[in-house]
Design a protein around this motif. Structure first.
Motif, mmCIF file in Angstrom:
data_model
loop_
_atom_site.group_PDB
_atom_site.id
_atom_site.type_symbol
_atom_site.label_atom_id
_atom_site.label_comp_id
_atom_site.label_asym_id
_atom_site.label_seq_id
_atom_site.Cartn_x
_atom_site.Cartn_y
_atom_site.Cartn_z
ATOM 1 N N MET A 34 0.852 -1.183 0.000
ATOM 2 C CA MET A 34 0.000 0.000 0.000
ATOM 3 C C MET A 34 0.888 1.233 0.000
ATOM 4 N N ASN A 35 0.751 2.081 -1.001
ATOM 5 C CA ASN A 35 1.659 3.213 -1.158
ATOM 6 C C ASN A 35 1.321 4.380 -0.228
ATOM 7 N N LEU A 36 2.346 5.175 0.002
ATOM 8 C CA LEU A 36 2.237 6.385 0.809
ATOM 9 C C LEU A 36 1.215 7.344 0.194
ATOM 10 N N THR A 37 0.477 8.051 1.047
ATOM 11 C CA THR A 37 -0.466 9.081 0.617
ATOM 12 C C THR A 37 -0.133 10.381 1.357
ATOM 13 N N PRO A 38 -0.686 11.510 0.924
ATOM 14 C CA PRO A 38 -0.470 12.752 1.676
ATOM 15 C C PRO A 38 -0.889 12.633 3.141
ATOM 16 N N THR A 39 -1.953 11.891 3.396
ATOM 17 C CA THR A 39 -2.383 11.675 4.780
ATOM 18 C C THR A 39 -1.304 10.948 5.573
ATOM 19 N N CYS A 40 -0.648 9.972 4.938
ATOM 20 C CA CYS A 40 0.432 9.225 5.598
ATOM 21 C C CYS A 40 1.598 10.148 5.951
ATOM 22 N N PRO A 62 10.771 15.914 1.754
ATOM 23 C CA PRO A 62 10.887 15.996 0.291
ATOM 24 C C PRO A 62 11.457 14.744 -0.363
ATOM 25 N N GLU A 63 12.145 13.901 0.427
ATOM 26 C CA GLU A 63 12.744 12.688 -0.127
ATOM 27 C C GLU A 63 11.752 11.520 -0.163
ATOM 28 N N TRP A 64 10.626 11.659 0.535
ATOM 29 C CA TRP A 64 9.670 10.561 0.578
ATOM 30 C C TRP A 64 8.937 10.459 -0.755
ATOM 31 N N SER A 65 8.704 9.229 -1.190
ATOM 32 C CA SER A 65 8.075 8.997 -2.489
ATOM 33 C C SER A 65 6.726 8.318 -2.320
ATOM 34 N N PHE A 66 5.766 8.704 -3.153
ATOM 35 C CA PHE A 66 4.468 8.059 -3.128
ATOM 36 C C PHE A 66 4.506 6.670 -3.765
ATOM 37 N N ASP A 67 5.690 6.252 -4.224
ATOM 38 C CA ASP A 67 5.879 4.885 -4.702
ATOM 39 C C ASP A 67 6.338 3.963 -3.571
ATOM 40 N N GLU A 68 6.596 4.542 -2.398
ATOM 41 C CA GLU A 68 7.004 3.767 -1.228
ATOM 42 C C GLU A 68 5.795 3.441 -0.356
ATOM 43 N N THR A 69 5.980 2.449 0.518
ATOM 44 C CA THR A 69 4.967 2.165 1.524
ATOM 45 C C THR A 69 5.275 2.996 2.777
ATOM 46 N N PRO A 70 4.276 3.241 3.619
ATOM 47 C CA PRO A 70 4.553 3.945 4.884
ATOM 48 C C PRO A 70 5.632 3.266 5.729
ATOM 49 N N PRO A 71 5.650 1.924 5.842
ATOM 50 C CA PRO A 71 6.732 1.301 6.612
ATOM 51 C C PRO A 71 8.123 1.548 6.026
ATOM 52 N N GLN A 72 8.235 1.646 4.699
ATOM 53 C CA GLN A 72 9.542 1.939 4.101
ATOM 54 C C GLN A 72 10.019 3.330 4.493
ATOM 55 N N VAL A 73 9.110 4.277 4.540
ATOM 56 C CA VAL A 73 9.461 5.623 4.986
ATOM 57 C C VAL A 73 9.832 5.606 6.469
ATOM 58 N N ALA A 74 9.035 4.904 7.250
ATOM 59 C CA ALA A 74 9.286 4.827 8.693
ATOM 60 C C ALA A 74 10.657 4.227 8.987
ATOM 61 N N ALA A 75 11.123 3.334 8.121
ATOM 62 C CA ALA A 75 12.427 2.700 8.322
ATOM 63 C C ALA A 75 13.570 3.685 8.200
ATOM 64 N N ARG A 76 13.322 4.839 7.603
ATOM 65 C CA ARG A 76 14.340 5.894 7.568
ATOM 66 C C ARG A 76 14.121 6.911 8.682
ATOM 67 N N SER A 111 -7.520 6.203 8.487
ATOM 68 C CA SER A 111 -8.497 6.395 7.409
ATOM 69 C C SER A 111 -8.006 5.835 6.080
ATOM 70 N N VAL A 112 -6.688 5.826 5.863
ATOM 71 C CA VAL A 112 -6.142 5.332 4.594
ATOM 72 C C VAL A 112 -6.361 3.830 4.471
ATOM 73 N N VAL A 113 -6.060 3.097 5.531
ATOM 74 C CA VAL A 113 -6.290 1.658 5.524
ATOM 75 C C VAL A 113 -7.793 1.370 5.478
ATOM 76 N N ALA A 114 -8.575 2.151 6.194
ATOM 77 C CA ALA A 114 -10.032 1.977 6.160
ATOM 78 C C ALA A 114 -10.556 2.110 4.738
ATOM 79 N N ALA A 115 -10.074 3.114 4.012
ATOM 80 C CA ALA A 115 -10.530 3.334 2.636
ATOM 81 C C ALA A 115 -10.129 2.176 1.733
#
Length: 289
Positions: free
Chosen positions: A1-7, A41-55, A267-271
């Protein structure tokens, strides 16, 4: 599940919540928030939230000069859970359908904040889980698959919750005596997720073979998994993934029959599931090539 602005907003807010939970002084809190803001600015919407969290979380840990941000809270959550397991087992004993009850026990661990709640609150919350229906309920399909399975991979989530998982896996071993259960944990400390040391200390090896996934994300990222983890994943007849981090990491890429067992907390997972925040879910995703 990819990153969203809400994430993006949520992950930044989590940085502040970490500081508040650990009672970090204002000066250090400002440093952490500035650092995380600079990463956005380095976060990508092609990543998952856990991938971002890992940084993000290793950066927070570096500024706090620790390797395990939530070490004390994980131990506290585990102690709370340990004292509470007899009540969970008592709840299961009341049910004729031990399989369904064991799933409810496991999801109860995902519902509650073990480090924050008092024992009385825990009992009330677990009772609510046993009395509430799965808003997506694919448990019967899981039961049928397990009846003809040799290998089950359970992907763990948080510390404290792993003791509830142990109760579930013990039940599954009794119900399906020919089933070999693998229990996957994180490769290194990340947020409050379960690692191999905590799994061994809890005696998970009494009911399952513990696997160090090798991943540094709060969710099973197969692209970062060890060769051993990938081997186990490929031979699993069915995967049971606990919690939102594993849902965010595995949703849409499963190549094994995968069931997600969780409480919807955003809300993102709910949707993505077509359900509401607060719902409990036992959901089978279709296979992906």
């Amino acid at each position: 599940m990819n990153l969203t602005p809400t994430c993006v907003t949520c992950i930044f807010s989590q940085s502040l919540r970490v500081c508040e939970k650990l009672q970090v002084d204002d000066k250090t809190t400002k440093k952490i928030l500035d650092s995380v803001a600079g990463m956005i600015p380095e976060w990508s919407f092609d990543e998952t939230p856990p991938q971002v969290a890992a940084r993000v979380y290793p950066e927070i840990a570096k500024l706090l000069q620790t390797d395990d941000i939530y070490y004390d809270f994980k131990r506290e959550a585990t102690e709370h859970a340990k004292a509470f397991i007899p009540f969970v087992e008592e709840m299961i004993d009341k049910y004729n359908d031990k399989f369904y009850a064991s799933l409810k026990a496991a999801v109860a661990g995902n519902v509650i904040d073990l480090a924050a709640m008092e024992q009385f609150d825990l009992q009330e919350e677990v009772a609510k889980v046993f009395d509430s229906p799965f808003e997506i309920d694919d448990s019967e399909e899981l039961r049928k698959i397990l009846q003809n399975s040799k290998n089950l991979l359970v992907v763990g989530d948080n510390a404290g919750e792993h003791l509830f998982d142990k109760v579930m896996m013990k039940c599954l071993k009794n119900l399906f005596p020919n089933l070999h259960i693998f229990y996957a944990v994180r490769g290194k400390p990340i947020i409050n997720d379960i690692t191999i040391d905590e799994a061994i200390e809890a005696g998970i090896d009494e009911v399952a073979e513990i696997i160090d996934s090798g991943v540094d994300t709060p969710g099973l990222d197969l692209n970062r998994a060890s060769d051993k983890m990938l081997s186990v994943y490929k031979q699993a007849d069915v995967v049971l993934a606990k919690g939102m981090g594993n849902y965010e990491s595995l949703y849409g890429i499963s190549t094994r029959p995968t069931f997600f067992l969780l409480k919807v907390k955003c809300s993102v997972v709910a949707a993505s599931l077509g359900r509401n925040v607060g719902d409990i879910i036992c959901y089978k995703e279709s296979l992906h090539d």
